[in-house]
Design an enzyme around this catalytic site. Structure first.
Site, PDB file in Angstrom:
ATOM      1  N   GLY A  68      30.559 -42.350   1.374  1.00  0.00           N
ATOM      2  CA  GLY A  68      29.059 -42.726   1.385  1.00  0.00           C
ATOM      3  C   GLY A  68      28.205 -41.568   0.801  1.00  0.00           C
ATOM      4  O   GLY A  68      28.640 -40.463   0.486  1.00  0.00           O
ATOM      5  N   GLU A  69      26.848 -41.921   0.817  1.00  0.00           N
ATOM      6  CA  GLU A  69      26.112 -40.934  -0.070  1.00  0.00           C
ATOM      7  C   GLU A  69      24.666 -40.835   0.810  1.00  0.00           C
ATOM      8  O   GLU A  69      24.270 -42.062   1.100  1.00  0.00           O
ATOM      9  CB  GLU A  69      25.967 -41.217  -1.379  1.00  0.00           C
ATOM     10  CG  GLU A  69      24.661 -40.498  -2.292  1.00  0.00           C
ATOM     11  CD  GLU A  69      24.916 -40.867  -3.568  1.00  0.00           C
ATOM     12  OE1 GLU A  69      23.759 -40.094  -4.307  1.00  0.00           O
ATOM     13  OE2 GLU A  69      25.840 -41.688  -4.122  1.00  0.00           O
ATOM     14  N   GLY A  73      23.157 -35.326   0.561  1.00  0.00           N
ATOM     15  CA  GLY A  73      24.690 -34.951   0.053  1.00  0.00           C
ATOM     16  C   GLY A  73      25.670 -36.138   0.094  1.00  0.00           C
ATOM     17  O   GLY A  73      25.178 -37.365   0.444  1.00  0.00           O
ATOM     18  N   VAL A  75      29.368 -37.813   1.180  1.00  0.00           N
ATOM     19  CA  VAL A  75      30.542 -37.628   2.187  1.00  0.00           C
ATOM     20  C   VAL A  75      31.657 -38.328   1.777  1.00  0.00           C
ATOM     21  O   VAL A  75      31.726 -39.481   1.204  1.00  0.00           O
ATOM     22  CB  VAL A  75      29.934 -38.386   3.584  1.00  0.00           C
ATOM     23  CG1 VAL A  75      31.051 -38.270   4.555  1.00  0.00           C
ATOM     24  CG2 VAL A  75      28.761 -37.887   4.235  1.00  0.00           C
ATOM     25  N   LYS A  90      31.464 -33.050   4.097  1.00  0.00           N
ATOM     26  CA  LYS A  90      30.151 -33.365   3.590  1.00  0.00           C
ATOM     27  C   LYS A  90      29.734 -32.599   2.531  1.00  0.00           C
ATOM     28  O   LYS A  90      29.877 -31.378   3.027  1.00  0.00           O
ATOM     29  CB  LYS A  90      29.183 -33.696   4.567  1.00  0.00           C
ATOM     30  CG  LYS A  90      27.494 -33.791   4.067  1.00  0.00           C
ATOM     31  CD  LYS A  90      26.523 -33.917   5.362  1.00  0.00           C
ATOM     32  CE  LYS A  90      25.230 -34.268   4.635  1.00  0.00           C
ATOM     33  NZ  LYS A  90      24.111 -34.484   5.826  1.00  0.00           N
ATOM     34  N   ASP A 183      17.330 -36.753  13.002  1.00  0.00           N
ATOM     35  CA  ASP A 183      17.654 -38.190  12.154  1.00  0.00           C
ATOM     36  C   ASP A 183      18.409 -39.237  13.206  1.00  0.00           C
ATOM     37  O   ASP A 183      19.342 -39.510  12.576  1.00  0.00           O
ATOM     38  CB  ASP A 183      18.764 -37.660  10.901  1.00  0.00           C
ATOM     39  CG  ASP A 183      18.510 -38.797   9.938  1.00  0.00           C
ATOM     40  OD1 ASP A 183      17.549 -39.710   9.804  1.00  0.00           O
ATOM     41  OD2 ASP A 183      19.206 -38.646   9.146  1.00  0.00           O
TER      42      ASP A 183
END
Length: 463
Positions: A68-69, A73, A75, A90, A183
């Site tokens: 993923g993104e 950054g 991953v 990551k 987050d």
């Protein structure tokens, strides 16, 4: 500041799967803000990282594909060359990689996070800098399911509270060590299954510590994080804090209970709503009333003023526990005698009856399936107590967390203990109650309750 959320579904609904885009596209997908600026990516060659051909990272991790993104950054799925074990790796974005101060802070925080171990936190196991791709961190690879699936409906109150409790425990753990997550959102939580004997329990795992928070290099913290979960003071430019994590925890609870985000619109509209607008009522979004204690918990966490929120994740957890106890008590209904479909060993029954320790077998809902005379005397009932609910007796009211302990013993398959002190006036010593809840592997999934009663030691301080 970031992309807009104008493509969100009506009402800020969440749960729709991110669109899979061709490799190399830099455009964020539909629902990207609601999904935490994260997109699923497929079709990337195993040896490509950031457009470069990379065979290994740090000399010990082989890249097997991109997972993923996000804004901070990318991953990747990586495999340790010696161990053969899979991890999530990551790679920090170029913005951070080119900022020396941000990179140094990332390394410092990654080192601290790597020393943290908690059942509800995905561990950081390694970090470093690679000559070709720069800073990276390695985390355990979580095999599970996302907290919110496609077309998700509102969760049951019980399940939502269970997840909130686990995430609150995780936040309390890191806050005590000086780490702010920054987050917290549904997209950073995975559900895994953990087997305990014959039972399986869902474990909520908190991902991505937000360790790579962007820094402008001038000493001011840039606004980052998912706008839908951002506390009002953060939207106004304040730095990450415990209070901001609590606010995000409140948004998380709101999302699980309503399947909708509190505010929708462009990024600017969302941030201004966090600052100026009241949160729509849970019942309005859910379509049915929510238990008052649970709604009060969520709305307190969503207070505009940080000082009016829970002072810590532990305080949030304590109020949540009280709300769950109220929920358990409210759902119990008086029942008639429960027929016992299986015979019990007469010798054990006789020993059970003669025991001077108050004992009972309870169903998951608190119904008394079997009890000895000592237990009946303890709760002040001279007739048979079988068929009554323990919530109808004084015992459950004297012991805080009784219903929660009963369910915990059943769900985990492990015994647990609760203590309570009962005051009898100035002319008599207080009584100290010690309760043991032990699950039994017999039909009916009963929990064995033992209650020890003794005079409280006046020299022992209350816990």
């Amino acid at each position: 500041m970031g992309p807009t959320a104008q493509n969100l579904p009506e009402g800020g609904a969440v749960g729709k799967a991110a669109t899979v885009e061709p490799t190399g596209s830099s455009e964020l997908t539909l629902n990207s803000i609601a999904r935490g600026n994260f997109r699923q990516v497929v079709g990337t060659a195993w040896s490509t990282v950031g457009g470069m051909e990379v065979r290994t990272v740090g000399g010990r991790y082989a890249i097997d594909g991109r997972l993923g993104e996000g804004t901070n950054g990318q991953v990747y799925r990586a495999r340790h060359l010696q161990l053969g074990k899979a991890f999530a790796l990551k790679v920090i974005s170029p913005t951070i990689a080119l900022d020396g101060a941000a990179r140094a802070r990332f390394n410092e925080e990654a080192k601290l996070a790597s020393a943290i171990s908690h059942p509800n936190i995905v561990s950081v196991v390694d970090f470093g800098e690679d000559a070709q791709i720069g800073a990276y961190m390695v985390m355990e690879l979580v095999e599970g399911e996302p907290l919110i699936n496609e077309q998700a409906a509102p969760m049951s109150v019980r399940r939502a509270c269970d997840v909130l409790g686990q995430i609150a425990d995780a936040l309390d753990h890191i806050h005590r060590r000086g780490i702010i997550h920054g987050d917290v959102k549904a997209e950073n939580i995975m559900l895994t299954a953990e087997a305990t004997g014959a039972r399986r329990r869902r474990i909520a795992r908190l991902l991505d510590f937000g360790l790579a928070r962007l820094s402008s290099g001038d000493g001011e913290e840039q606004l980052n994080g998912s706008p839908h979960y951002l506390a009002p003071e953060r939207a106004a430019g304040a730095p990450p804090s415990v209070a901001a994590d609590i606010y995000a925890l409140g948004v998380l609870g709101y999302v699980m209970l309503t399947a909708a985000l509190p505010f929708d619109g462009s990024v600017v509209e969302i941030l201004m709503a966090h600052i100026n607008r009241d949160v729509p009522g849970l019942a309005q979004r859910r379509g049915e009333a929510v238990e008052p204690a649970v709604e009060q918990l969520i709305l307190r966490a969503l207070s505009k003023d940080p000082a009016k929120r829970h002072g810590s994740a532990a305080a949030f957890r304590a109020e949540l526990n009280a709300a769950m106890d109220a929920l358990e008590q409210g759902q119990r209904q008086p029942s008639g005698p429960i027929p016992v479909a299986h015979r019990r060993d007469p010798t054990l029954v006789a020993a059970f009856e003669r025991s001077r320790v108050a004992q009972a077998l309870l169903s998951l809902d608190g119904d008394i399936v079997f009890a000895n005379k000592s237990f009946a005397r303890l709760v002040g009932i001279e007739s048979r107590v079988e068929g009554l609910n323990v919530g109808q007796t004084t015992l459950a009211n004297m012991v805080p967390g009784f219903a929660r302990a009963l369910r915990a013993a059943h769900d985990s398959g492990q015994p647990c203990e609760r203590r309570a002190r009962v005051f009898r006036g100035s002319d008599a010593p207080a009584l100290e109650l010690t309760l043991w809840f032990a699950p039994l592997g017999v039909p009916g999934l009963e929990v064995h309750l033992l209650v020890r009663v003794e005079d409280a030691d006046p020299r022992r301080r209350d816990e």
